[in-house]
Design an enzyme around this catalytic site. Structure first.
Site, PDB file in Angstrom:
ATOM      1  N   GLY A   1      11.368  -2.603   5.401  1.00  0.00           N
ATOM      2  CA  GLY A   1      10.615  -3.857   5.538  1.00  0.00           C
ATOM      3  C   GLY A   1      10.080  -4.314   4.190  1.00  0.00           C
ATOM      4  O   GLY A   1      10.230  -5.486   3.800  1.00  0.00           O
ATOM      5  N   HIS A   2       9.488  -3.368   3.450  1.00  0.00           N
ATOM      6  CA  HIS A   2       8.996  -3.709   2.112  1.00  0.00           C
ATOM      7  C   HIS A   2      10.164  -4.131   1.206  1.00  0.00           C
ATOM      8  O   HIS A   2      10.027  -5.026   0.377  1.00  0.00           O
ATOM      9  CB  HIS A   2       8.304  -2.507   1.465  1.00  0.00           C
ATOM     10  CG  HIS A   2       7.062  -2.043   2.169  1.00  0.00           C
ATOM     11  ND1 HIS A   2       6.980  -0.834   2.812  1.00  0.00           N
ATOM     12  CD2 HIS A   2       5.849  -2.622   2.319  1.00  0.00           C
ATOM     13  CE1 HIS A   2       5.767  -0.690   3.315  1.00  0.00           C
ATOM     14  NE2 HIS A   2       5.054  -1.753   3.044  1.00  0.00           N
TER      15      HIS A   2
ATOM     16  N   GLN B   1      -2.843 -12.010   8.236  1.00  0.00           N
ATOM     17  CA  GLN B   1      -3.121 -11.790   6.812  1.00  0.00           C
ATOM     18  C   GLN B   1      -2.616 -12.973   5.977  1.00  0.00           C
ATOM     19  O   GLN B   1      -3.274 -13.436   5.042  1.00  0.00           O
ATOM     20  CB  GLN B   1      -2.445 -10.497   6.372  1.00  0.00           C
ATOM     21  CG  GLN B   1      -2.504 -10.201   4.896  1.00  0.00           C
ATOM     22  CD  GLN B   1      -2.044  -8.783   4.594  1.00  0.00           C
ATOM     23  OE1 GLN B   1      -2.799  -7.846   4.755  1.00  0.00           O
ATOM     24  NE2 GLN B   1      -0.811  -8.625   4.165  1.00  0.00           N
TER      25      GLN B   1
ATOM     26  N   MET C   1       0.840  -1.204   0.000  1.00  0.00           N
ATOM     27  CA  MET C   1       0.000   0.000   0.000  1.00  0.00           C
ATOM     28  C   MET C   1       0.876   1.255   0.000  1.00  0.00           C
ATOM     29  O   MET C   1       0.411   2.346   0.344  1.00  0.00           O
ATOM     30  CB  MET C   1      -0.928  -0.006   1.207  1.00  0.00           C
ATOM     31  CG  MET C   1      -1.892  -1.189   1.159  1.00  0.00           C
ATOM     32  SD  MET C   1      -3.485  -0.836   1.891  1.00  0.00           S
ATOM     33  CE  MET C   1      -3.013  -0.501   3.562  1.00  0.00           C
TER      34      MET C   1
ATOM     35  N   SER D   1       7.496  -0.230   9.949  1.00  0.00           N
ATOM     36  CA  SER D   1       6.086  -0.086   9.588  1.00  0.00           C
ATOM     37  C   SER D   1       5.867   1.319   9.057  1.00  0.00           C
ATOM     38  O   SER D   1       6.519   2.269   9.512  1.00  0.00           O
ATOM     39  CB  SER D   1       5.223  -0.297  10.831  1.00  0.00           C
ATOM     40  OG  SER D   1       3.936   0.241  10.626  1.00  0.00           O
ATOM     41  N   SER D   2       4.939   1.450   8.107  1.00  0.00           N
ATOM     42  CA  SER D   2       4.614   2.785   7.577  1.00  0.00           C
ATOM     43  C   SER D   2       4.092   3.680   8.695  1.00  0.00           C
ATOM     44  O   SER D   2       4.215   4.896   8.640  1.00  0.00           O
ATOM     45  CB  SER D   2       3.549   2.672   6.487  1.00  0.00           C
ATOM     46  OG  SER D   2       3.913   1.687   5.569  1.00  0.00           O
TER      47      SER D   2
ATOM     48  N   ALA E   1       4.058   4.015   0.808  1.00  0.00           N
ATOM     49  CA  ALA E   1       4.802   4.567   1.955  1.00  0.00           C
ATOM     50  C   ALA E   1       5.897   3.556   2.319  1.00  0.00           C
ATOM     51  O   ALA E   1       6.026   3.115   3.456  1.00  0.00           O
ATOM     52  CB  ALA E   1       3.878   4.852   3.134  1.00  0.00           C
ATOM     53  N   LEU E   2       6.648   3.186   1.309  1.00  0.00           N
ATOM     54  CA  LEU E   2       7.557   2.042   1.417  1.00  0.00           C
ATOM     55  C   LEU E   2       8.752   2.312   2.324  1.00  0.00           C
ATOM     56  O   LEU E   2       9.230   3.436   2.428  1.00  0.00           O
ATOM     57  CB  LEU E   2       8.036   1.631   0.017  1.00  0.00           C
ATOM     58  CG  LEU E   2       6.915   1.269  -0.963  1.00  0.00           C
ATOM     59  CD1 LEU E   2       7.496   0.901  -2.329  1.00  0.00           C
ATOM     60  CD2 LEU E   2       6.055   0.126  -0.434  1.00  0.00           C
TER      61      LEU E   2
ATOM     62  N   ASP F   1       2.399  -9.126   8.985  1.00  0.00           N
ATOM     63  CA  ASP F   1       0.938  -9.270   8.992  1.00  0.00           C
ATOM     64  C   ASP F   1       0.617 -10.765   9.021  1.00  0.00           C
ATOM     65  O   ASP F   1       0.182 -11.341   8.021  1.00  0.00           O
ATOM     66  CB  ASP F   1       0.343  -8.579   7.763  1.00  0.00           C
ATOM     67  CG  ASP F   1       0.595  -7.082   7.787  1.00  0.00           C
ATOM     68  OD1 ASP F   1      -0.186  -6.362   8.397  1.00  0.00           O
ATOM     69  OD2 ASP F   1       1.623  -6.642   7.209  1.00  0.00           O
TER      70      ASP F   1
HETATM   71  P1  AMP Z   1       1.571  -2.846   3.512  1.00  0.00           P
HETATM   72  O1  AMP Z   1       2.050  -1.845   2.517  1.00  0.00           O
HETATM   73  O2  AMP Z   1       1.612  -2.347   4.914  1.00  0.00           O
HETATM   74  O3  AMP Z   1       0.263  -3.475   3.119  1.00  0.00           O
HETATM   75  O4  AMP Z   1       2.641  -4.015   3.474  1.00  0.00           O
HETATM   76  C1  AMP Z   1       2.972  -4.678   2.285  1.00  0.00           C
HETATM   77  C2  AMP Z   1       3.709  -5.952   2.606  1.00  0.00           C
HETATM   78  O5  AMP Z   1       4.915  -5.633   3.290  1.00  0.00           O
HETATM   79  C3  AMP Z   1       2.901  -6.888   3.532  1.00  0.00           C
HETATM   80  O6  AMP Z   1       3.043  -8.212   3.059  1.00  0.00           O
HETATM   81  C4  AMP Z   1       3.567  -6.679   4.862  1.00  0.00           C
HETATM   82  O7  AMP Z   1       3.454  -7.800   5.722  1.00  0.00           O
HETATM   83  C5  AMP Z   1       5.012  -6.449   4.444  1.00  0.00           C
HETATM   84  N1  AMP Z   1       5.768  -5.767   5.507  1.00  0.00           N
HETATM   85  C6  AMP Z   1       5.446  -4.600   6.130  1.00  0.00           C
HETATM   86  N2  AMP Z   1       6.345  -4.312   7.090  1.00  0.00           N
HETATM   87  C7  AMP Z   1       7.253  -5.318   7.088  1.00  0.00           C
HETATM   88  C8  AMP Z   1       8.426  -5.599   7.854  1.00  0.00           C
HETATM   89  N3  AMP Z   1       8.860  -4.806   8.837  1.00  0.00           N
HETATM   90  N4  AMP Z   1       9.116  -6.741   7.568  1.00  0.00           N
HETATM   91  C9  AMP Z   1       8.682  -7.580   6.580  1.00  0.00           C
HETATM   92  N5  AMP Z   1       7.601  -7.369   5.825  1.00  0.00           N
HETATM   93  C10 AMP Z   1       6.882  -6.256   6.070  1.00  0.00           C
END
Ligand code: AMP
Length: 279
Positions: A36-37, A155, A30, A187-188, A32-33, A152
Site C-alpha cells: 500500500g505504501h 486524515q 510511520m 495495512s501495517s 512497517a511498509l 486514511d
Molecule cells: P501510515 O504509515 O499507516 O501512517 O501510512 C502512510 C501513508 O500510507 C498514509 O497516507 C496512508 O493512507 C497510506 N496507506 C496505508 N495503507 C494504504 C493502502 N492499502 N493503500 C494506499 N495507501 C495506503
C-alpha cells in the site's frame, strides 16, 4: 537511495535538487511498509522528479500509549523496500530531531467539527498530532506534491483543512486504496492478524461494495444496519462505526452530496479501518 537522519542534511540535499529544477514529491509514513505504501511511492515517482519518503512513528498522534509501544519498527526492511521502488531519499528523524522545541503542541489547529467525528470520537487528540507532524515535515521538506492514501480518508480531509488554515502551498494527491486480491486493504496492522482473521476481515470490503451497489435502493439507516450485522456475523467482535457520510465534511450523508462509507471495526484484538466512495 540516500538516507538522512537530520533536517540539516535533508535540506542541503533538497536545495540542490530544487536548484536543478526538480519537482519534489513527499510520502510521509510511520514505517512497517507494505505494498500500500509502495503504491504511494510509485504514484510519486510518476508525478514528480525526486521522491522523499519519511519513516517516523509520531508519538503525538497516539491516544493509546500501548498502541504506540506495540507499533512495529522495521527500519532495515523499510529501507530495502523503498530502495527497490526507486525512492530517492529516506528521511529517518529521531523524536528530538523532529521536535527540537518539545513535543507539546503550543497552539491547537482549528479543524472544526471534522476532528470530532468518526476516528476523532474514538481517538481524542489524534488529528491534532497528525497535523502537528505533517505541518513540521512539510516545513522541513517543502515538497511540490504531498502523497497520502485514501485508506486514511478522514486524515486527508483533516490535512486539507490544515493546509488551508496555515496557507501552505502544496498540492495534495490522494492515492486510491491498494487491496489484496481478496479485497483486504493493505495495512501495517494486518501483520497482527491470524490467517483465519485475515480471511474474515475481507467482509469489510464486501460490505462497502454492497453499500455502494444498494445506495439508491435502501435507506442510509438500513444500509448501515445491514453492513454492521454482516460484519459482526463474520468474526468481528465490535464495530466503532460504519457510517455513510458526505465526502466533503464527513457529516451524516444528506442524500444530495457525494457520499462515502467509512468503517472501523475490531477483529483478533486489532482495529481495522476501511472506506469507499459511493458515487
Ligand atoms: P501510515 O504509515 O499507516 O501512517 O501510512 C502512510 C501513508 O500510507 C498514509 O497516507 C496512508 O493512507 C497510506 N496507506 C496505508 N495503507 C494504504 C493502502 N492499502 N493503500 C494506499 N495507501 C495506503
Amino acid at each position: 537511495m540516500i538516507i538522512v537522519k537530520t533536517v540539516k542534511e535533508l535540506q542541503q540535499i533538497l536545495s540542490a535538487e530544487k536548484a536543478g529544477g526538480k519537482k519534489i514529491g513527499f510520502v510521509p509514513t510511520m514505517g512497517a511498509l507494505h505494498q500500500g505504501h509502495m503504491s504511494l511511492i510509485e504514484t510519486a515517482k510518476k508525478n514528480t522528479d525526486f521522491v522523499v519518503a519519511s519513516v517516523f512513528v509520531n508519538p503525538t498522534q497516539f491516544n493509546d500509549a500501548n498502541d504506540f509501544e506495540k507499533y512495529p519498527l522495521k527500519t532495515e526492511e523499510d529501507a530495502i523496500l523503498l530502495e527497490q521502488h526507486h525512492c530517492d531519499l529516506l528521511f529517518l528523524p529521531s523524536v528530538s530531531e523532529m521536535y527540537p522545541n518539545g513535543k507539546e503542541l503550543k497552539k491547537k489547529y482549528n479543524l472544526g467539527r471534522i476532528e470530532q467525528l468518526l476516528e476523532g470520537s474514538f481517538r481524542a487528540g489524534h488529528f491534532q498530532g497528525v497535523c502537528q507532524v505533517v505541518n513540521l515535515l512539510l516545513d522541513y521538506v517543502q515538497p511540490d506534491i504531498l502523497f497520502m492514501g485514501q485508506k486514511d480518508y478522514q486524515q486527508i480531509k483533516v490535512i486539507l483543512k490544515m493546509l488551508a488554515e496555515k496557507k501552505i502551498d502544496v498540492q495534495l494527491f490522494m492515492v486510491p486504496i491498494l487491496r489484496a486480491t481478496d479485497g483486504l486493504a493493505f495495512s501495517s496492522r494486518n501483520a497482527r492478524l491470524s490467517e483465519d482473521a485475515k480471511m474474515k476481515a475481507t467482509i469489510l470490503h464486501k460490505c462497502l461494495l454492497e453499500t455502494k451497489e444498494n445506495l439508491q435502493k435502501y435507506s442510509q439507516t438500513e444500509l448501515e444496519k445491514q453492513a454492521k450485522s454482516n460484519i459482526l456475523a463474520n468474526g468481528f467482535t465490535s464495530i466503532d462505526y460504519y457510517s455513510i457520510c458526505n465526502q466533503d465534511d464527513l457529516e451524516a450523508w444528506d442524500g444530495k452530496q457525494k457520499a462515502v462509507a467509512l468503517t472501523a471495526a475490531w477483529i483478533d484484538g486489532v482495529r481495522l479501518i476501511d472506506n469507499m466512495e459511493l458515487n
